[in-house]
Design a protein around this motif. Structure first.
Motif, PDB file in Angstrom:
ATOM      1  N   GLU A   2       0.848  -1.182   0.000  1.00 49.66           N
ATOM      2  CA  GLU A   2       0.000   0.000   0.000  1.00 49.66           C
ATOM      3  C   GLU A   2       0.884   1.232   0.000  1.00 49.66           C
ATOM      4  N   TYR A  27       5.218   6.724  -6.456  1.00 52.60           N
ATOM      5  CA  TYR A  27       5.192   5.401  -7.065  1.00 52.60           C
ATOM      6  C   TYR A  27       6.562   5.036  -7.621  1.00 52.60           C
ATOM      7  N   ARG A  45      -6.336   9.713  -2.944  1.00 54.54           N
ATOM      8  CA  ARG A  45      -6.631   8.335  -2.559  1.00 54.54           C
ATOM      9  C   ARG A  45      -7.732   7.710  -3.419  1.00 54.54           C
ATOM     10  N   SER A  47      -8.470   7.772  -6.487  1.00 56.37           N
ATOM     11  CA  SER A  47      -8.131   7.156  -7.779  1.00 56.37           C
ATOM     12  C   SER A  47      -6.679   6.695  -7.780  1.00 56.37           C
ATOM     13  N   ILE A  49      -5.128   3.827  -7.594  1.00 56.58           N
ATOM     14  CA  ILE A  49      -4.667   2.657  -8.356  1.00 56.58           C
ATOM     15  C   ILE A  49      -4.524   3.001  -9.836  1.00 56.58           C
ATOM     16  N   GLU A  50      -5.535   3.649 -10.397  1.00 57.03           N
ATOM     17  CA  GLU A  50      -5.441   3.971 -11.827  1.00 57.03           C
ATOM     18  C   GLU A  50      -4.619   5.232 -12.092  1.00 57.03           C
ATOM     19  N   PRO A  52      -1.537   6.569 -10.218  1.00 59.15           N
ATOM     20  CA  PRO A  52      -0.525   6.567  -9.157  1.00 59.15           C
ATOM     21  C   PRO A  52       0.105   7.952  -8.994  1.00 59.15           C
ATOM     22  N   LYS A  81      -6.194   2.244   2.797  1.00 61.19           N
ATOM     23  CA  LYS A  81      -6.414   1.478   1.570  1.00 61.19           C
ATOM     24  C   LYS A  81      -6.522   2.457   0.400  1.00 61.19           C
ATOM     25  N   PRO A  82      -5.976   2.051  -0.765  1.00 56.36           N
ATOM     26  CA  PRO A  82      -6.140   2.918  -1.931  1.00 56.36           C
ATOM     27  C   PRO A  82      -7.570   2.844  -2.462  1.00 56.36           C
ATOM     28  N   ASN A  83      -7.939   3.864  -3.210  1.00 51.91           N
ATOM     29  CA  ASN A  83      -9.224   3.920  -3.917  1.00 51.91           C
ATOM     30  C   ASN A  83     -10.452   3.870  -3.019  1.00 51.91           C
TER      31      ASN A  83
END
Ligand SMILES: [Zn+2]
Length: 175
Positions: A2, A27, A45, A47, A49-50, A52, A81-83
């Motif tokens: 994470e 990242y 946070r 978005s 994951i898509e 970085p 947690k992401p997203n």
């Protein structure tokens, strides 16, 4: 791994702690950068994951610059947690670390000041206030998943009574 976190800072007047600072990890170079506000943090946070995060998203900052924060024992880090969905306008997502440092609670404060602690409570609130439902507020925009508490280093340092950690902390607080 994470890559996002809010930071806990001690607040002496209360028995529980709320995040005192927010940070995001690059990242590419993995350095931690301060994020100015909770809302900015929540936007990143939402978005993560898509989309970085990289150091150069901060104006005048590159991966060659020293990190804003070091992942060390000077404070408790909580890794979110992401997203997670960004709270709807007027709703605040709040995290409270208990004084034992080992349990964290997530709740939302609604625009009317009511604290809600579970999706069913949000559902009830929205049912009773049609204006939010009509504005598009939905239970799916709320997440009560709690972040991971990274307190091992902090507690070890605390037990060993190392003063260095205190210096680092007060330095950060002066900024
Ligand atoms: Zn970087």
């Amino acid at each position: 791994m994470e890559k996002e976190s809010s930071l806990m800072k001690k607040k002496p007047k209360k028995f529980n702690y709320t995040p005192g600072a927010y940070a995001v990890q690059c990242y590419k170079c993995m350095k931690w950068r301060s994020v100015g506000s909770k809302h900015e943090f929540e936007t990143i946070r939402a978005s993560f994951i898509e989309d970085p995060w990289y150091c150069n998203k901060n104006p005048n900052v590159s991966c060659d610059d020293p990190a804003d924060l070091e992942y060390d024992a000077s404070r408790i880090w909580i890794i979110d947690k992401p997203n997670l969905p960004k709270p709807p306008q007027g709703f605040e997502r709040e995290l409270v670390l208990r004084r034992c440092y080992s349990k964290i609670d997530a709740h939302y404060t609604t625009p009317t000041g009511k604290k809600v602690r579970a999706p069913s409570e949000i559902g009830k609130f929205l049912d009773s206030k049609s204006e939010y439902k009509e504005a598009g507020v939905d239970v799916s925009q709320f997440c009560f998943t709690v972040p991971k508490i990274m307190n091992d280093m902090f507690l070890r340092k605390r037990e060993s009574g190392d003063d260095k950690s205190r210096n680092v902390k007060s330095k950060v607080e002066d900024d």
